[in-house]
Design a protein around this motif. Sequence first.
Motif, PDB file in Angstrom:
ATOM      1  N   PRO A   1      80.227  14.887  34.364  1.00  0.00           N
ATOM      2  CA  PRO A   1      79.673  14.217  33.282  1.00  0.00           C
ATOM      3  C   PRO A   1      78.289  13.719  33.451  1.00  0.00           C
ATOM      4  N   ALA A   2      77.663  13.412  34.631  1.00  0.00           N
ATOM      5  CA  ALA A   2      76.440  12.680  34.986  1.00  0.00           C
ATOM      6  C   ALA A   2      75.440  13.755  34.528  1.00  0.00           C
ATOM      7  N   SER A   3      74.197  13.528  34.134  1.00  0.00           N
ATOM      8  CA  SER A   3      73.147  14.244  33.657  1.00  0.00           C
ATOM      9  C   SER A   3      72.770  15.113  34.916  1.00  0.00           C
ATOM     10  N   ALA A   4      72.264  16.442  34.646  1.00  0.00           N
ATOM     11  CA  ALA A   4      72.025  17.312  35.427  1.00  0.00           C
ATOM     12  C   ALA A   4      70.437  17.243  35.932  1.00  0.00           C
ATOM     13  N   PRO A   5      69.999  18.165  36.809  1.00  0.00           N
ATOM     14  CA  PRO A   5      68.772  17.962  37.169  1.00  0.00           C
ATOM     15  C   PRO A   5      68.003  18.625  35.829  1.00  0.00           C
ATOM     16  N   ARG A   6      66.868  18.048  35.826  1.00  0.00           N
ATOM     17  CA  ARG A   6      65.889  18.563  34.575  1.00  0.00           C
ATOM     18  C   ARG A   6      65.726  19.995  34.717  1.00  0.00           C
ATOM     19  N   ARG A   7      65.734  20.773  33.281  1.00  0.00           N
ATOM     20  CA  ARG A   7      65.619  22.182  33.404  1.00  0.00           C
ATOM     21  C   ARG A   7      64.415  22.300  32.777  1.00  0.00           C
ATOM     22  N   ARG A   8      63.508  23.442  32.753  1.00  0.00           N
ATOM     23  CA  ARG A   8      62.170  23.601  32.216  1.00  0.00           C
ATOM     24  C   ARG A   8      62.182  25.018  31.308  1.00  0.00           C
ATOM     25  N   ARG A   9      62.784  24.600  29.929  1.00  0.00           N
ATOM     26  CA  ARG A   9      63.019  25.569  29.236  1.00  0.00           C
ATOM     27  C   ARG A   9      61.801  26.166  28.593  1.00  0.00           C
ATOM     28  N   LEU A  10      61.616  27.496  28.157  1.00  0.00           N
ATOM     29  CA  LEU A  10      60.414  28.121  27.927  1.00  0.00           C
ATOM     30  C   LEU A  10      60.342  27.926  26.010  1.00  0.00           C
ATOM     31  N   ASP A  11      61.350  27.494  25.392  1.00  0.00           N
ATOM     32  CA  ASP A  11      61.370  27.705  24.005  1.00  0.00           C
ATOM     33  C   ASP A  11      60.162  26.619  23.715  1.00  0.00           C
ATOM     34  N   GLY A  12      60.170  26.726  22.040  1.00  0.00           N
ATOM     35  CA  GLY A  12      58.894  25.910  21.753  1.00  0.00           C
ATOM     36  C   GLY A  12      57.625  26.441  21.886  1.00  0.00           C
ATOM     37  N   ASP A  13      56.876  25.561  22.266  1.00  0.00           N
ATOM     38  CA  ASP A  13      55.420  25.851  22.750  1.00  0.00           C
ATOM     39  C   ASP A  13      55.140  26.275  24.193  1.00  0.00           C
ATOM     40  N   GLY A  14      56.297  26.360  24.891  1.00  0.00           N
ATOM     41  CA  GLY A  14      56.296  26.969  26.228  1.00  0.00           C
ATOM     42  C   GLY A  14      55.630  25.843  27.165  1.00  0.00           C
ATOM     43  N   ILE A  15      55.426  26.263  28.259  1.00  0.00           N
ATOM     44  CA  ILE A  15      54.982  25.359  29.588  1.00  0.00           C
ATOM     45  C   ILE A  15      53.347  25.643  29.850  1.00  0.00           C
ATOM     46  N   ARG A  16      52.490  24.965  29.893  1.00  0.00           N
ATOM     47  CA  ARG A  16      51.374  25.111  30.011  1.00  0.00           C
ATOM     48  C   ARG A  16      50.820  24.589  31.411  1.00  0.00           C
ATOM     49  N   ILE A  17      50.031  25.350  32.271  1.00  0.00           N
ATOM     50  CA  ILE A  17      49.578  24.760  33.189  1.00  0.00           C
ATOM     51  C   ILE A  17      47.989  25.195  33.482  1.00  0.00           C
ATOM     52  N   ALA A  18      47.367  24.592  34.200  1.00  0.00           N
ATOM     53  CA  ALA A  18      45.792  24.752  34.177  1.00  0.00           C
ATOM     54  C   ALA A  18      45.394  24.535  35.538  1.00  0.00           C
ATOM     55  N   TYR A  19      44.368  25.525  36.190  1.00  0.00           N
ATOM     56  CA  TYR A  19      43.906  25.178  37.700  1.00  0.00           C
ATOM     57  C   TYR A  19      42.227  25.542  37.532  1.00  0.00           C
ATOM     58  N   ALA A  20      41.666  24.777  38.330  1.00  0.00           N
ATOM     59  CA  ALA A  20      40.186  25.102  38.302  1.00  0.00           C
ATOM     60  C   ALA A  20      40.328  26.145  39.509  1.00  0.00           C
ATOM     61  N   LEU A  21      39.041  27.060  39.288  1.00  0.00           N
ATOM     62  CA  LEU A  21      39.130  28.097  40.333  1.00  0.00           C
ATOM     63  C   LEU A  21      37.978  28.308  41.171  1.00  0.00           C
ATOM     64  N   PRO A  22      38.304  28.282  42.701  1.00  0.00           N
ATOM     65  CA  PRO A  22      37.061  28.402  43.395  1.00  0.00           C
ATOM     66  C   PRO A  22      36.424  29.722  42.996  1.00  0.00           C
ATOM     67  N   GLN A  23      35.122  30.025  43.067  1.00  0.00           N
ATOM     68  CA  GLN A  23      34.560  31.022  42.433  1.00  0.00           C
ATOM     69  C   GLN A  23      34.733  32.349  43.164  1.00  0.00           C
ATOM     70  N   ASP A  24      35.026  33.302  42.286  1.00  0.00           N
ATOM     71  CA  ASP A  24      35.453  34.754  42.757  1.00  0.00           C
ATOM     72  C   ASP A  24      36.476  34.836  43.851  1.00  0.00           C
ATOM     73  N   ILE A  25      37.478  33.626  43.926  1.00  0.00           N
ATOM     74  CA  ILE A  25      38.627  33.805  44.641  1.00  0.00           C
ATOM     75  C   ILE A  25      39.752  34.008  44.106  1.00  0.00           C
ATOM     76  N   ALA A  26      40.772  34.980  44.355  1.00  0.00           N
ATOM     77  CA  ALA A  26      41.810  35.073  43.423  1.00  0.00           C
ATOM     78  C   ALA A  26      42.900  34.092  43.839  1.00  0.00           C
ATOM     79  N   LEU A  27      43.655  33.599  42.787  1.00  0.00           N
ATOM     80  CA  LEU A  27      44.732  32.611  43.181  1.00  0.00           C
ATOM     81  C   LEU A  27      46.162  33.437  43.205  1.00  0.00           C
ATOM     82  N   ILE A  28      47.104  33.078  43.777  1.00  0.00           N
ATOM     83  CA  ILE A  28      48.424  33.883  43.831  1.00  0.00           C
ATOM     84  C   ILE A  28      49.432  32.783  43.327  1.00  0.00           C
TER      85      ILE A  28
END
Length: 891
Positions: free
Chosen positions: A173-200
């Motif tokens: 009955p104790a609280s479960a680990p937090r879950r990251r649901r994609l409802d509503g406005d979703g989940i936003r992540i932003a990263y600065a980019l090294p110029q002309d280098i791809a991120l994986i």
Amino acid sequence: MDEIDQRAAPASAGEGAAALLPTAVRYGGGAGPDGREGRHRIAANARFARASVSFSGLPAGAWACLQCAVAFDAAEEAALAVDCGVIGFDFVAADGSNLDLDHVPGLARSLLDPQIAWIPGPALLGGEGVAPFRAGFRVPEQASGLVVTFRSWRNTRAFTVSDPVLLAGTPDPASAPRRRRLDGDGIRIAYALPQDIALILRGQIYAARSDEHAARVRLVYRDAEGAEIAPPYANAVSVPGLGAVINLSAQPQARRFTLALHPPGGAAVVELTFGVWEDAETPPEVELIGVPELALEDAFRLESLCDDDLLDAPAFLDRLADRLGLPEGAPAAWLEGADIDLSGTGGPILGEARSLRAGPDRSARLDGEGIVLSLAGLPDWALPEAPDWREDPFRSVAWRLAYQSLAWLLPLSALPEGLTRARTLAVAWSRANPWGQPADPLSLHPAALAPRGDVLASLLSEEGEQSARDAIAAEAARHGFALAEIVGQNALARALHGIQAATALFALARVLPAFPFAAHWDSLARESLAHGFDALLPEEGSFAEASPVRRLELLSLGQAVSSALGEGAPGPAIRLRVEAALPGLVGLLDPGGRLSPFGDSPAGLDHAGWLARLASAQTRDLVAEREATPHPEGRTAEMIVLRHDGLETGWSHFALTHAAQSPHGHRDCTSFTFASGSRRWIVEGGGADGVEVGPARHYLLSPRAHNLAFPDGREPVAGSGRLVARHTLDGAQVIALSTTMHGPDYAHTRIFVVLEEVSGMAVIDRFARAGHTLSFEGLLHLSPDALVALSGPRRALAQQEGRRLEIFGFAVKGRAAGMEIVIGRDDRAHALQGFVAAGSGGLMPAPVLRYAFSGRDVVCGGLVIAAEPEAERRLTRLLGDGEVRRLIEAE
């Protein structure tokens, strides 16, 4: 090629538990069956030899226990290794998709297997012959199946695993680990980019149903001014009303995704918004599993840049410039501007956290022309004139980590003429440690790597001789690459080491503003800090960390990090969480100024002074706030404290922890400490990560070093303790806890009755297992300064500095089965008993009272502990009270 052996799996149900047997067995790397069904031989082929068994029908959200028997070869050379073998746990969703969860309570995250538990060597597990092994964990809500892999690790001889079975209880009955649901406005992540280098970007989604379009990620690239760069983008499709989108399929066994983000020309930032498709059913029941992993494209990974060459720091930067297609001399321009103050208060960020912890740093001092170091609480040591950076004068892991961290260069740099010497030593360390061949392998441990990055950043924030600054800046840049890979992998995201790594990465990004990867490091560090504090320090001020000292470490880091971030995200959010959590910790101090040593607790720390420094950083008088509290108790997440100050009798203190057991931490859930008459009577084993190693560390983590009870010789596994009752009765506090740490086949309740003036207490354990005879053993660790003697099979007397403590057994159901006192038993590593941590890496003998009760179906009993005759009479009367009896005897 793996061999597959399919078997049926009849399940048998016990009292309150379902017994799940394997449905399939798979072998690889030289492992195979060992003579009969259910027995598996794991060859000595580190990482590769493995036997995998599958289980199905797991109850979501329940605590479960894996049980098996392990037998090692008599000639096993890794007999004292705490990680002789390893068990991997790979949870499976209903449709067969493997779940790459970032956190499973009771287990530790790993890069080889999703989650793991270590198998200790035979000397720690149980000596020669076959020994039982148990590992507890909480079944994730998303999982219905599990693949358990028994894997070779440090073993030098083959070992066997027999008859694995999974016992699963009812949903917790104790609280479960937090879950990251994609409802509503979703989940936003932003990263600065090294110029002309791809991120994986690698991650996973989970959907309760199979949906062709269960989720999507929307991409937006922006230039340095923040203006959106219009699509099309590589690897994305344009959708009217959404823009550039990548579909994340939720087809069975295809839920992992890898996004190769190739930025368009001029892009400085990428924004990703994970969400559900607009035509998805509601509720969509789609979530992002954990935090996605982020890495640079392969050509710019540290391993690829270094290849097999032993590059010093300047040569590393030259190769990086060559990979970027830049002319010779480009690194010199990168390192310009390395003169920015790091924290707004003139000090390094991790250094500020250390000063909150222990006051001014005095780990280095000048003695004539020499330098004397005082590290890890060990004696002073004179630094050689030309160190080779392999020094280990005390045979201490903690000392080596402190030495390799170079944190001692900071107090040295503050001394007259010390900055020049500190920089000279930093350059010498860099030259002696080409990447891939460190002088001491421990220098690559995050506990040394992160503080060292912070130190390098600090040494660059002062003016000085240019050639030394250039060499240090080059080393700082190389450290930035290493820290960025650690942070991007998220393997340490839920640990203090992960927050320290992100903090050091942020410091390096700020001190090297012209470096082409600095902006990327800054955004990666901020994202990691936001997720790290979100996991370890929720908004309401509770903690995911069980140890009070570790909680203080987290708050010190939070204070230093929020000060460095200022009003930039996630600084304000971290600051608010620190402010919410700090008062609860102040309430845990005993009147002598100490926190109870639950979990990891390094010796020699001034807890009251530490809290005072934290409070003064917030301009609050928390001690006065505590004294104004109307009730003499302190309470924070999963911890309860009662205290009493008496003018004539002296102060008294009771502390109890019921935090969930951490993956490889102390097994101390429901342990307690007790002090009365200004004397600490019942103590904890103590100890700290990095101070004790080997058998000493294994013992201090085990339940044998804590004030616990365990049935039928089965030591507790990972589990939780839930507060089920707490009320006041006739001048006493009654506290009842229900636990899952003994496995689903045992029902366990622990009840405390503590007098309001804390002059006495009772601890009662109740174990139930229908259809079985039962016995349980309890442990009581007394202060090393106490003299303890038995006055009968059910009574003991302790004396300390003119004070007495009476202890006697109290049977409720079943019979008392005797007492004994153990001090300093060390004939077998797996049966160490009668020790507490000495604080310097060893163990100190201390009296331990062992008491036992036995019965059938249900056994219930415990101890009455009293510092005064009147306290004993009151406790005996309270234990006979109808309300307490109903609580003790409740089914």
